[in-house]
Design a protein around this motif. Sequence first.
Motif, short mmCIF file in Angstrom:
data_model
loop_
_atom_site.label_atom_id
_atom_site.label_comp_id
_atom_site.label_asym_id
_atom_site.label_seq_id
_atom_site.Cartn_x
_atom_site.Cartn_y
_atom_site.Cartn_z
N LEU A 225 0.94 -1.23 0.20
CA LEU A 225 -0.14 -0.12 -0.08
C LEU A 225 0.76 1.37 0.17
N GLY A 226 1.91 1.25 0.61
CA GLY A 226 2.94 2.50 0.62
C GLY A 226 3.28 2.42 -0.68
N PHE A 227 3.74 1.68 -1.45
CA PHE A 227 4.25 1.78 -2.91
C PHE A 227 3.20 2.17 -3.81
N GLN A 228 1.77 1.99 -3.51
CA GLN A 228 0.68 2.33 -4.28
C GLN A 228 0.39 3.56 -4.04
N ILE A 229 0.58 4.24 -2.83
CA ILE A 229 0.27 5.70 -2.52
C ILE A 229 1.17 6.44 -3.17
N LEU A 230 2.52 6.14 -3.19
CA LEU A 230 3.50 7.00 -4.06
C LEU A 230 3.02 6.96 -5.59
N GLN A 231 2.67 5.60 -6.10
CA GLN A 231 2.29 5.65 -7.60
C GLN A 231 1.00 6.55 -7.92
N TYR A 232 0.19 6.48 -7.27
CA TYR A 232 -1.26 7.11 -7.37
C TYR A 232 -1.23 8.64 -7.18
N ASN A 233 -0.36 8.84 -6.17
CA ASN A 233 0.00 10.18 -6.00
C ASN A 233 0.64 11.04 -6.90
N GLY A 234 1.61 10.10 -7.42
CA GLY A 234 2.39 10.73 -8.45
C GLY A 234 1.77 11.16 -9.86
N ILE A 235 0.69 10.36 -10.20
CA ILE A 235 -0.35 10.55 -11.34
C ILE A 235 -1.24 11.47 -10.89
N GLY A 236 -1.32 11.75 -9.77
CA GLY A 236 -2.46 12.95 -9.44
C GLY A 236 -3.85 12.25 -9.02
N ASP A 237 -3.71 10.95 -8.95
CA ASP A 237 -4.91 10.24 -8.48
C ASP A 237 -4.87 10.11 -7.18
N THR A 238 -5.45 11.33 -6.50
CA THR A 238 -5.58 11.30 -5.05
C THR A 238 -6.48 10.44 -4.15
N ALA A 239 -7.56 10.23 -4.86
CA ALA A 239 -8.63 9.53 -4.43
C ALA A 239 -8.36 7.98 -4.28
N THR A 240 -7.83 7.57 -5.33
CA THR A 240 -7.28 6.07 -4.83
C THR A 240 -5.89 5.99 -3.76
N ALA A 241 -5.23 7.11 -3.94
CA ALA A 241 -4.19 7.19 -2.79
C ALA A 241 -4.92 7.27 -1.31
N TRP A 242 -6.11 7.95 -1.18
CA TRP A 242 -6.46 7.98 -0.01
C TRP A 242 -7.39 6.67 0.47
N ALA A 243 -7.66 6.08 -0.92
CA ALA A 243 -8.22 4.55 -0.63
C ALA A 243 -7.37 3.61 0.09
N ALA A 244 -6.19 3.72 -0.38
CA ALA A 244 -5.18 2.99 0.02
C ALA A 244 -4.58 3.44 1.65
N ILE A 245 -4.89 4.73 1.92
CA ILE A 245 -4.63 5.15 3.35
C ILE A 245 -5.75 4.68 4.19
N VAL A 246 -6.98 4.74 3.65
CA VAL A 246 -8.12 4.18 4.56
C VAL A 246 -7.94 2.72 4.79
N LEU A 247 -7.39 1.87 3.65
CA LEU A 247 -7.19 0.46 3.99
C LEU A 247 -5.96 0.40 5.07
N ILE A 248 -5.09 0.97 5.09
CA ILE A 248 -4.14 0.98 6.17
C ILE A 248 -4.66 1.32 7.27
N ALA A 249 -5.57 2.33 7.62
CA ALA A 249 -6.29 2.52 9.10
C ALA A 249 -7.06 1.37 9.34
N LEU A 250 -7.77 0.67 8.36
CA LEU A 250 -8.52 -0.49 8.86
C LEU A 250 -7.87 -1.62 9.19
N MET A 251 -6.67 -1.82 8.45
CA MET A 251 -5.84 -2.92 8.70
C MET A 251 -5.31 -2.79 10.45
N SER A 252 -4.76 -1.51 10.48
CA SER A 252 -4.24 -1.32 11.73
C SER A 252 -5.26 -1.57 13.12
N ILE A 253 -6.83 -1.02 12.72
CA ILE A 253 -7.73 -1.19 13.75
C ILE A 253 -7.81 -2.90 13.89
N LEU A 254 -8.06 -3.45 12.89
CA LEU A 254 -8.11 -5.02 13.02
C LEU A 254 -6.97 -5.70 13.62
#
Length: 277
Positions: A225-254
Amino acid sequence: MAEQAPTVAGAPAPDVAPPRRDGVRPAAVGLPALGLVIAVGVWWLVTSGLHLVHPASLPPPQAVWRAFTGSGHVLLPALGITTLMTVVGFALSAVAGVLIGMALAASRRAERMFAPLLVAVNAVPKIALGPLLVVSVGWGHKPILTMVFLLCFFPIVLSTATGLTTTPADLAELARSLNASWWQSFRKVRFPAALPQIFVGLKVAMPLAAIGAVIGEFYSDQPGLGFQILQYNGIGDTATAWAAIVLIALMSILLYAALTLVERLALPWVRATTSAR
């Protein structure tokens, strides 16, 4: 019929704590769900309702959801990689941290010798070590696991050493009165008494493990997910980057909830001997 203890005339009867009930209470699930709903509502209000934040920097929740459904075939495998790195790195740091904490608790000289070094290592900004780890240990899983270890081990070491050096005096005196050997005293008294404190360190370290895994993936070739955040943020797709961030948060909670469950199962006497909230 059992007789009730007499009370002083005019004095209120002492409060008796209600017995604890085992099992999952509705509030244990309902309140976190309510908190999640409130958080998403505030997120929507800030982004879509009041337009306080530009969508380019913080997309609204509906945009993040659409991005997740459109890129789930990429994000879900990345979630598996990040979860594996988090769990493995956390397990390594837990084993090493407990052993180091035991060594520091067993020898005051060792504590004085190595405690300043541990504090110094913990004070180093870990994100600054990312590029150096790639040069030092190479590509692949090693820099990710190393980053997780560096972020997690210090609170585990500290909690273990603290727990082993703060054994209740009555328990220590009981072990001495029974002529228990050092190993018997450690196995039967000191280590069980330190387990609640050790689990405090483990629960502090668990979210740090997820952070370490993501930072390590920033400088690794593993498509987590960290790699994907950099990739999607680099192409300006911040929505998908934030989707990866939300998945990280949910993973941490579980993962945190799973660790809390392990604590409840491994230390059933803690809830029976402590006051309820």
